[in-house]
Motif scaffolding. Structure first.
Motif, PDB file in Angstrom:
ATOM      1  N   GLN A  23       0.827  -1.213   0.000  1.00 46.77           N
ATOM      2  CA  GLN A  23       0.000   0.000   0.000  1.00 46.77           C
ATOM      3  C   GLN A  23       0.860   1.261   0.000  1.00 46.77           C
ATOM      4  O   GLN A  23       0.545   2.237  -0.689  1.00 46.77           O
TER       5      GLN A  23
ATOM      6  N   THR B 153       2.217   1.813  -3.468  1.00 45.69           N
ATOM      7  CA  THR B 153       1.160   2.271  -4.366  1.00 45.69           C
ATOM      8  C   THR B 153       0.792   3.717  -4.069  1.00 45.69           C
ATOM      9  O   THR B 153       0.596   4.527  -4.989  1.00 45.69           O
TER      10      THR B 153
ATOM     11  N   TRP C  80      -6.909   2.999  -7.383  1.00 51.49           N
ATOM     12  CA  TRP C  80      -7.762   1.810  -7.296  1.00 51.49           C
ATOM     13  C   TRP C  80      -6.967   0.615  -6.766  1.00 51.49           C
ATOM     14  O   TRP C  80      -7.483  -0.187  -5.993  1.00 51.49           O
ATOM     15  N   ALA C  81      -5.694   0.504  -7.175  1.00 47.17           N
ATOM     16  CA  ALA C  81      -4.858  -0.569  -6.645  1.00 47.17           C
ATOM     17  C   ALA C  81      -4.693  -0.427  -5.130  1.00 47.17           C
ATOM     18  O   ALA C  81      -4.730  -1.420  -4.389  1.00 47.17           O
TER      19      ALA C  81
ATOM     20  N   LEU D 118      -7.793  -1.694  -3.543  1.00 43.80           N
ATOM     21  CA  LEU D 118      -7.900  -3.149  -3.640  1.00 43.80           C
ATOM     22  C   LEU D 118      -6.961  -3.838  -2.657  1.00 43.80           C
ATOM     23  O   LEU D 118      -7.304  -4.875  -2.079  1.00 43.80           O
ATOM     24  N   PHE D 119      -5.756  -3.283  -2.458  1.00 41.06           N
ATOM     25  CA  PHE D 119      -4.863  -3.847  -1.442  1.00 41.06           C
ATOM     26  C   PHE D 119      -5.483  -3.709  -0.056  1.00 41.06           C
ATOM     27  O   PHE D 119      -5.302  -4.584   0.804  1.00 41.06           O
TER      28      PHE D 119
ATOM     29  N   CYS E 169      -7.953  -6.432   0.171  1.00 42.87           N
ATOM     30  CA  CYS E 169      -7.270  -7.711   0.352  1.00 42.87           C
ATOM     31  C   CYS E 169      -6.856  -7.900   1.810  1.00 42.87           C
ATOM     32  O   CYS E 169      -6.925  -9.011   2.341  1.00 42.87           O
TER      33      CYS E 169
ATOM     34  N   ASN F 290      -5.927  -9.767  -4.593  1.00 45.01           N
ATOM     35  CA  ASN F 290      -4.515  -9.411  -4.566  1.00 45.01           C
ATOM     36  C   ASN F 290      -3.950  -9.324  -5.978  1.00 45.01           C
ATOM     37  O   ASN F 290      -3.223  -8.372  -6.320  1.00 45.01           O
TER      38      ASN F 290
ATOM     39  N   ALA G 260      -5.348  -6.247  -7.731  1.00 43.74           N
ATOM     40  CA  ALA G 260      -4.661  -5.042  -7.269  1.00 43.74           C
ATOM     41  C   ALA G 260      -3.299  -4.903  -7.946  1.00 43.74           C
ATOM     42  O   ALA G 260      -2.911  -3.807  -8.366  1.00 43.74           O
TER      43      ALA G 260
END
Length: 239
Positions: free
Chosen positions: A72, A75, A137-138, A141-142, A145, A176, A179
């Protein structure tokens, strides 16, 4: 319109089409494979699934949460960088007149109008905006997850082959991987923006820099030492 300027516009349009064509072709090649070789990204997706499977057998998951925090943070860093790059593009738009005048003083550059320069900057801005949304967005998503990892049943409560454990592991692995895909798409936008910079100098140079970026990325995906390290113990590495 003068024939020379007309040809220049068509060359700019051709270079832009070539840029996006190479980008799409590279993206599909990464997903499908190249010369019967699996990509580094595909191998890492398998590693992500293995990670989630191993995680399900651990009662204490501080290691897994630490890895998620690191993902995270990375990212978030790229998302913040994309925002700064967008701000830089707006700065270029505000000083487009001075930049075009500077370009006119460079002898080996073609003729550039202020409107064309602003169009190029807007295109660069779109690239960074695309990268930002992918990174954002990644990041989310992390985060999802991490929640799904917390929902995987403990090993002491369920057997590893219990349907609920398998379902929870597969669900966390899919998020995962998704992401990671969006993160890679954001990075791809950053990488191809380097090739895009060639357009500010010359459309032919634009196509050359785009090709160079694609070649470098293809090498890293299919012929790099990192990929070889992942497949070193695989009996059939190119399958």
């Amino acid at each position: 319109m003068e024939p020379a300027r007309f040809m220049s516009y068509w060359l700019d349009a051709l270079a832009l089409v070539y840029f996006f064509g190479v980008w799409v072709l590279y993206s599909r090649t990464t997903d499908k494979g190249f010369l019967n070789r699996r990509s580094l990204t595909s191998e890492m997706n398998l590693a992500r699934r293995q990670w989630m499977t191993t995680m399900s057998s651990r009662e204490l998951r501080m290691i897994d949460t630490s890895i998620m925090i690191g993902l995270q943070q990375g990212t978030g860093f790229f998302a913040s960088t994309s925002i700064l790059a967008i701000g830089g593009c707006f700065g270029l738009l505000n000083s487009s007149g001075r930049v075009v005048t500077l370009f006119h003083d460079i002898p080996f550059l073609g003729e550039t109008t202020e409107r064309l320069f602003e169009t190029k900057v807007l295109g660069l801005l779109v690239l960074f905006a695309y990268a930002f949304f992918k990174f954002a967005w990644a990041y989310r998503l992390f985060n999802y997850c991490s929640i799904l990892i917390g929902g995987v049943p403990m090993a002491r409560d369920k057997a590893p082959d219990d349907p609920q454990v398998i379902f929870s592991v597969n669900r966390a692995a899919e998020i995962n991987i998704l992401a990671g895909q969006h993160f890679n798409s954001g990075l791809r936008g950053i990488f191809f923006s380097i090739g895009y910079l060639g357009w500010f100098l010359d459309p032919v140079l634009f196509m050359i820099t785009t090709s160079l970026v694609a070649v470098v990325l293809l090498r890293r995906q299919f012929f790099s030492n990192a990929r070889d390290a992942l497949l070193r113990n695989n009996a059939n590495p190119d399958s």
